[in-house]
Write a protein that holds these residues in place. Sequence first.
Motif, PDB file in Angstrom:
ATOM      1  N   LEU A 107      52.154  41.323  21.986  1.00  0.00           N
ATOM      2  CA  LEU A 107      51.437  42.417  23.164  1.00  0.00           C
ATOM      3  C   LEU A 107      52.438  43.613  22.861  1.00  0.00           C
ATOM      4  N   LYS A 139      52.879  50.602  28.547  1.00  0.00           N
ATOM      5  CA  LYS A 139      52.405  49.406  29.135  1.00  0.00           C
ATOM      6  C   LYS A 139      51.065  49.689  29.902  1.00  0.00           C
ATOM      7  N   TYR A 186      47.191  45.401  34.501  1.00  0.00           N
ATOM      8  CA  TYR A 186      47.335  43.792  34.177  1.00  0.00           C
ATOM      9  C   TYR A 186      48.419  43.530  33.114  1.00  0.00           C
ATOM     10  N   PRO A 187      49.457  42.944  33.691  1.00  0.00           N
ATOM     11  CA  PRO A 187      50.534  42.617  32.781  1.00  0.00           C
ATOM     12  C   PRO A 187      50.082  41.802  31.350  1.00  0.00           C
ATOM     13  N   ALA A 188      49.227  41.217  31.206  1.00  0.00           N
ATOM     14  CA  ALA A 188      48.844  40.343  30.097  1.00  0.00           C
ATOM     15  C   ALA A 188      48.085  41.174  29.212  1.00  0.00           C
ATOM     16  N   MET A 189      47.521  42.355  29.608  1.00  0.00           N
ATOM     17  CA  MET A 189      46.576  43.154  28.619  1.00  0.00           C
ATOM     18  C   MET A 189      47.251  44.521  28.452  1.00  0.00           C
ATOM     19  N   ASP A 190      46.800  45.045  27.313  1.00  0.00           N
ATOM     20  CA  ASP A 190      47.254  46.158  26.757  1.00  0.00           C
ATOM     21  C   ASP A 190      46.375  47.445  27.180  1.00  0.00           C
TER      22      ASP A 190
END
Length: 143
Positions: free
Chosen positions: A115, A38, A46-50
Amino acid sequence: MNKTFIPSLSFGKKKWYIIDANDKNLGRISTQIANILKGKNKIDYYPAMDNGDYLIIINAEKIVVTGKKSEQKLYYRHSGRPGGMKIENFKSLQSRIPERILEKSIRGMLPKGILGRKMYKRLKVFKGTEHLHSAQTPELINF
């Protein structure tokens, strides 16, 4: 005024790590591996990015579980046909396909959706000490 910083994909380069699963607990090592996939170990998480890294896991057949889980833990798969449910316990799956145990455990800890599938592709699990990614010069991580 405070501004929220959202890192770009080119902010950090993806690294390659290698982890030896010899005599490691299944759940403990799976959570640590999922966090690296993650990108939670980086400062630009950042949770919405890989932003995660590549992981190579060796000695997957030497993973351990506590208690009676080796006889009681069940793995299910279905062919999609009527009556196509197959059930297998931990011990028999470990003797047949030991990589699948770690893969299923880690995949369940990743986000569901596009994701999570993208993160899962960076996981490489191998049965013995040999792996195909020596050209990437992975760094050894000890847990």
